[in-house]
Write an enzyme that holds these catalytic residues in place. Structure first.
Site, PDB file in Angstrom:
ATOM      1  N   ASP A 148      -6.698   3.481  -1.902  1.00 12.05           N
ATOM      2  CA  ASP A 148      -6.649   4.289  -0.689  1.00 12.05           C
ATOM      3  C   ASP A 148      -8.098   4.610  -0.313  1.00 12.05           C
ATOM      4  OD1 ASP A 148      -5.733   6.242   1.293  1.00 12.05           O
ATOM      5  OD2 ASP A 148      -6.434   7.719  -0.170  1.00 12.05           O
TER       6      ASP A 148
ATOM      7  N   ASP B 295      -4.733   9.481  -3.825  1.00 11.34           N
ATOM      8  CA  ASP B 295      -4.767  10.904  -4.146  1.00 11.34           C
ATOM      9  C   ASP B 295      -3.853  11.765  -3.292  1.00 11.34           C
ATOM     10  OD1 ASP B 295      -6.239  10.695  -1.712  1.00 11.34           O
ATOM     11  OD2 ASP B 295      -7.239  12.595  -2.181  1.00 11.34           O
TER      12      ASP B 295
ATOM     13  N   ASP C  10       0.189   8.601  -0.484  1.00 13.64           N
ATOM     14  CA  ASP C  10      -0.038   7.535  -1.464  1.00 13.64           C
ATOM     15  C   ASP C  10       1.080   7.445  -2.497  1.00 13.64           C
ATOM     16  OD1 ASP C  10      -2.520   6.782  -0.378  1.00 13.64           O
ATOM     17  OD2 ASP C  10      -3.515   8.428  -1.423  1.00 13.64           O
TER      18      ASP C  10
END
Length: 754
Positions: free
Chosen positions: A459, A642, A646
């Site tokens: 990410d 995080d 996600d």
């Protein structure tokens, strides 16, 4: 409790023996109406826990096991009891599922050590008597004949059997429960040696004539049984000591939490036991002390060593409003904190519970080992029987003596424990080593999956970047543009507003009237009756103002119908991201970035980090779909993120890696959590995973090689070439050292640098 004020000056502390002097006195502990001064904080804690034992100079009594505390087998974690016991499958003593700070010496280690000190000298005497006869020394003449020597050996061996009865009892249990294991082989091997020796001693006429030809005394194997049991006890003592070290990581984590806290209330400061702290209590943390529980700074400033959580050594500055974690170490400042999580809800307690759970988890490779172990002992017994009959049919005279020696050696040298301990010992040490480095592992499978990964998907926001936008450039007069923009943004709550307000700190921010938020476009209001706009190009276009968007994230400011400035906002790349990505690529992994951000913003970060591929504008479900597509192509995918968005990707990936600074749902979906929130931790976790799998393979190779070579040698395959048949005593040495060697190799992981 004696009514006294203190240990007199210049006298010794009754427990640690240190001299108590005025310069060495530490803060006083209150117990009833008396004050006591101590030479060190450790002694104070012991007093608070058990004052009577302390004042009498005795160690504090061990704390009782918590209700429902489980004991678990290190080789078979499915076996659990509510108290100490032996595993019905492998016979090993069960260990506490959660080690305790107050654990005294391992009771089994203490018991086996005492038994070893009794067995060892007796076994040495039995061995010396037998060897003296073989060497022609006149021992028999001094004691009344060879028969007396035989009865002496028998009597001493009976004593040894009594002292070593826990070993034999485990073998009996294994036969009763139908779970053959190492203790089965020891019972059969020593039992055969003792039984033959008793028959030879009591009824020598029942033996084949070849064993007593020319008036020779029949062979006795009391010394083999005696020495075997002594050596097995030596091996068990060494193994128990080594196994005890695998819990050092959890005990080290437990030691980080203080036993007491200093509560602040209307009556002032007072020391209280940590168990009495409640949510909302005000606690004072002085220089050098450990933070007692999780909470937030209420007043004061300091810097806190958070390496417990992050694995990073640099202290972190703390000011009012900042969070602090129980077990971290305060620096030179002093502060008062508000307790927000206590007991099992603190981060340290959750880390300890996760580490303990992961250490007991089973790696997928263990299923294969279990299948091998299920036929191992029966196969060894079968080989021992075959070896016995082959020696009886083809061996030299005295055939029976050779046959018994070979069969007993085969039974004794085989070690299923080396095979069974190979994987769990490596997992226990690796999980503990990871916790010390800020890498929290959910289970053993996570390590194996991370080691197998060939692709890693990151990410962007909060993972590769700081997740905290900053103003990178202002055009059109920095102060005036920021001043007007901040006047509008102080009513907003999005991340860009926070970045602009931070950049405008210290400027004279005007009061904006008629404020209005335009969804998806920006903000508008009036300053002294003049319209002011702040937002994207579409917002200005609605007002007939044309701007030319750039490649990054830009906010445009217009006043009185004209564009007067542009604010460029960026999310800085984390300092360690570039070397971490380079290290992962050098290790052979393909690195992909998946983000919901715009393609231009994502590509800018990808170019800065030299990332292999970029997927931008993704929704949470799109990230999971991307991972599924990679898996369909045959890739083993790790995903690092995080945020809440996600969680689907973390759950879909072969192995999910969560930043410890992220959302709880991300942490719950991940197999590995990085306490620091920095992606250098991904490199650290990958190295740990590879090292643990390499260590497991080494242990399994050693166990298979040891048994694959040891059993045939004990059966006598080298006898036609060398003329030497392995002694059962040498077999016992090899068997004992095999398990110790496997554990010792696993403990090497504690010294690995990641």
């Amino acid at each position: 409790m004696p009514d006294t004020h203190a240990f007199p000056t210049d006298t010794k502390d009754p427990v640690c023996g240190m001299i108590v002097t005025p310069n060495a006195q530490t803060p006083q502990a209150l117990y009833q109406d008396a004050f006591y001064y101590f030479c060190c904080l450790a002694c104070r804690d012991k007093f608070i826990r058990d004052p009577v034992s302390y004042l009498e100079g005795r160690p504090p009594a061990p704390l009782p096991a918590a209700p429902g505390a489980n004991y678990i087998c290190p080789m078979h974690p499915e076996v659990q009891t509510q108290g100490p016991a032996d595993c019905p499958i492998c016979g090993m003593a069960l260990e506490p599922e959660m080690p305790s700070q107050d654990d005294g010496p391992n009771p089994e280690l203490v018991d086996f050590t005492h038994r070893l000190w009794r067995v060892a000298p007796l076994a040495a005497i039995v061995f010396a008597l037998e060897m003296a006869m073989h060497l022609g020394l006149p021992v028999a003449e001094y004691v009344g004949g060879s028969g007396v020597v035989g009865w002496l050996q028998a009597g001493l061996t009976i004593c040894i059997l009594w002292f070593a009865r826990p070993l034999l009892a485990r073998g009996v249990v294994s036969l009763k429960t139908g779970n053959p294991n190492m203790w089965t082989l020891i019972l059969l091997g020593t039992g055969a040696a003792v039984a033959f020796s008793v028959v030879a001693l009591v009824l020598p006429s029942a033996l084949p004539p070849s064993l007593t030809a020319d008036g020779a005394d029949p062979p006795l194997y009391f010394e083999a049984a005696a020495v075997i049991l002594a050596l097995v006890l030596v091996g068990q003592v060494l193994e128990l000591r080594a196994r005890g070290r695998t819990g050092d990581a959890i005990r080290a984590l437990m030691d980080l939490s203080p036993k007491t806290a200093r509560r602040v209330d209307a009556n002032g400061d007072s020391d209280v036991m940590l168990e009495t702290v409640q949510i909302g209590d005000l606690l004072r943390v002085r220089p050098g002390e450990a933070v007692p529980v999780d909470g937030a700074v209420a007043e004061g400033h300091s810097a806190v060593d958070e390496s417990l959580v992050t694995g990073e050594p640099l202290p972190v500055a703390k000011a009012p409003g900042d969070s602090v974690t129980g077990g971290t170490i305060n620096g030179l400042g002093s502060f008062v904190m508000t307790a927000r999580a206590v007991g099992s809800e603190t981060l340290l307690a959750r880390i300890i519970a996760q580490v303990a759970s992961a250490q007991r988890s089973r790696a997928p490779i263990e299923a294969q080992v279990d299948r091998v172990a299920s036929w191992f002992v029966p196969a060894v017994v079968g080989i021992a029987i075959i070896a016995f009959f082959l020696w009886m049919l083809t061996g030299p005279e005295p055939r029976l003596a050779y046959a018994i020696t070979a069969a007993v050696s085969v039974l004794i040298i085989a070690c299923p424990c080396a095979l069974g301990l190979a994987t769990p010992m490596s997992i226990m040490v690796a999980v503990g080593r990871g916790a010390a480095a800020g890498v929290l592992i959910r289970d053993a499978e996570a390590l194996e999956r991370l080691a197998d990964a060939d692709t890693i998907v990151f990410d962007k926001t909060g993972t590769l970047t700081e997740g905290r936008p900053v103003v990178s450039h202002v055009s059109g007069g920095r102060s005036e543009v920021l001043r007007l923009a901040a006047g509008l943004e102080r009513f907003a709550e999005h991340p860009l507003a926070a970045a602009i307000l931070r950049a405008a700190d210290g400027l004279d921010i005007p009061a904006i009237s008629a404020f209005e938020a335009v969804p998806g476009r920006g903000l508008r209001g009036r300053l002294d009756g003049v319209p002011v706009l702040l937002g994207n190009a579409a917002l200005l276009a609605d007002a007939g103002i044309v701007v030319h968007p750039g490649s990054g994230t830009e906010v445009y400011l217009a006043q009185a119908g004209r564009h007067i400035g542009t604010i460029s906002v960026s999310d800085p790349v984390k300092p360690g991201a570039a070397p971490a990505v380079a290290a992962l690529k050098a290790a052979g992994l393909r690195v992909i970035m998946a983000t919901g951000d715009t393609a231009s913003a994502a590509q800018a970060v990808a170019d800065a980090l030299d990332i292999d591929a970029v997927e931008a504008g993704l929704l949470p479900a799109d990230k999971a779909a991307l991972i599924a597509a990679l898996q369909a192509q045959g890739h083993k995918v790790a995903f690092a993120g995080d945020g809440v968005n996600d969680a689907p990707g973390l759950a879909m990936a072969d192995i999910g890696i969560a930043m410890g600074t992220g959302a709880d749902v991300a942490l719950d979906a991940a197999g590995i959590t990085l306490g620091s929130g920095q992606i250098e931790g991904v490199v650290r976790a990958r190295k740990l995973a590879l090292a643990s799998q390499r260590n497991i393979r080494q242990n399994l190779a050693f166990a298979f090689l040891y048994n694959g070579l040891g059993v045939p040698i004990a059966a006598g395959v080298l006898y036609p070439v060398t003329g030497i048949l392995l002694s059962p005593m040498i077999a016992a040495v090899a068997m004992s050292l095999s398990s110790v060697s496997v554990i010792g190799n696993a403990l090497r992981l504690r010294r690995e640098r990641f």
